[in-house]
Design an enzyme around this catalytic site. Structure first.
Site, PDB file in Angstrom:
ATOM      1  N   GLY A   8      11.332  48.306  32.321  1.00 23.90           N
ATOM      2  CA  GLY A   8      10.740  48.220  31.000  1.00 23.90           C
ATOM      3  C   GLY A   8      10.403  49.600  30.458  1.00 23.90           C
ATOM      4  O   GLY A   8      10.545  50.606  31.162  1.00 23.90           O
ATOM      5  N   THR A  10       7.482  50.862  29.792  1.00 24.71           N
ATOM      6  CA  THR A  10       6.292  51.442  30.410  1.00 24.71           C
ATOM      7  C   THR A  10       6.334  51.366  31.926  1.00 24.71           C
ATOM      8  O   THR A  10       6.004  52.323  32.617  1.00 24.71           O
ATOM      9  CB  THR A  10       5.020  50.729  29.905  1.00 24.71           C
ATOM     10  OG1 THR A  10       4.969  50.824  28.476  1.00 24.71           O
ATOM     11  CG2 THR A  10       3.771  51.366  30.486  1.00 24.71           C
ATOM     12  N   ASP A 109      15.553  41.474  29.289  1.00 18.00           N
ATOM     13  CA  ASP A 109      14.302  40.896  29.782  1.00 18.00           C
ATOM     14  C   ASP A 109      14.033  39.533  29.161  1.00 18.00           C
ATOM     15  O   ASP A 109      13.537  38.616  29.824  1.00 18.00           O
ATOM     16  CB  ASP A 109      13.134  41.845  29.518  1.00 18.00           C
ATOM     17  CG  ASP A 109      13.018  42.262  28.053  1.00 18.00           C
ATOM     18  OD1 ASP A 109      14.019  42.170  27.312  1.00 18.00           O
ATOM     19  OD2 ASP A 109      11.924  42.704  27.654  1.00 18.00           O
ATOM     20  N   THR A 132       4.934  46.489  26.788  1.00 15.01           N
ATOM     21  CA  THR A 132       4.844  47.510  25.743  1.00 15.01           C
ATOM     22  C   THR A 132       4.913  46.853  24.372  1.00 15.01           C
ATOM     23  O   THR A 132       4.162  47.193  23.459  1.00 15.01           O
ATOM     24  CB  THR A 132       5.985  48.526  25.897  1.00 15.01           C
ATOM     25  OG1 THR A 132       5.955  49.054  27.231  1.00 15.01           O
ATOM     26  CG2 THR A 132       5.840  49.658  24.902  1.00 15.01           C
TER      27      THR A 132
END
Length: 261
Positions: A8, A10, A109, A132
């Protein structure tokens, strides 16, 4: 046993899955500056921490929304595990019927979460991923992925609020004791935590109105534990949802077929 990773913006979510059982789930910071070898060390250290021998891992699968990291992470995994990782994307079977204007633009995702949500909780279902960005995906009663929403994430909203004001401090993501704050900190906590929970409740209602029927709702993501307990709608918190979806997709693309529940 397979190693599953979700890269991802973050964090990188990492876990080992064995026959629908999650052996562990951890998060490490996404870092575009790390080298292949540094990621090898990170992954090796994590496996050692949970006492999982590398020889026990027979496969690996990766979902990513950070394309610049894909080659680095995949090369690191191949060097560590000596097996070629699968990357969720075009050419990989998911079993998901995507009814979007451009199915190829749907984030990996979101696809993985929808696959897991459909398999473990059935259709119709709403999947919420609080990272995020806060993303909401909808699978209708005919098991079609029909779309969703993308909202600013909790920390993105908080960072924007703090950075664009002169006197508002950085705060921890804890709910206030009361909805009506009596000081600056509690006012911010109420707005960020309870405001996001109220937003999710409202979005769920609007989705149900548009569909014409209610659905199951499941949430995942690093920030889900901070928000979901404050939703008034029933939302199932599944911290392993993405890893479960990755395992299902891995099995669909190897010699181990996935039976319908």
């Amino acid at each position: 046993m397979i190693l599953a990773l979700d890269i991802g913006n973050t964090n990188i979510v990492i876990g080992c899955m064995e026959r629908e059982t999650c052996c562990f789930v951890e998060r490490v910071s996404t870092n575009n500056c790390k080298t292949e070898l540094e990621y090898v060390v990170d992954f090796k250290t994590l496996l050692e921490l949970y006492r999982i021998p590398i020889a026990d891992i027979t496969g690996c699968i990766v979902a990513s929304v950070v394309p610049p990291l894909n080659n680095i992470v995949i090369s690191a995994l191949q060097k560590l595990l000596h097996v070629p990782p699968l990357l969720v994307g075009p050419g990989l079977k998911t079993g998901l019927n995507i009814l979007m204007d451009n199915p190829g633009q749907v984030g990996a995702d979101l696809i993985v979460d929808a696959v897991a949500g459909l398999y473990y909780y059935g259709a119709p279902i709403i999947m919420i991923d609080l990272g995020t960005a806060t993303t909401i995906s909808v699978v209708d009663k005919n098991k079609n992925y029909i779309g969703g929403m993308i909202l600013p994430g909790v920390r993105v909203s908080l960072d924007s609020l703090v950075n664009r004001t002169s006197q508002l401090p950085r705060i921890s993501l804890e709910a206030p004791k009361k909805i009506i704050g009596k000081n600056t900190i509690d006012c911010m906590k109420s707005g960020i935590i309870l405001g996001q929970a109220s937003c999710l409740d409202g979005m769920i209602e609007r989705i149900w109105d548009e569909l014409g029927y209610e659905t199951n709702v499941v949430a995942t993501g690093g920030l889900a534990p901070s928000i979901i307990p404050h939703c008034r709608k029933k939302v199932i918190h599944d911290n392993e949802l993405t890893l479960k979806g990755l395992e299902i997709i891995y099995r669909k693309n190897t010699e181990c077929p996935v039976a319908e529940r």
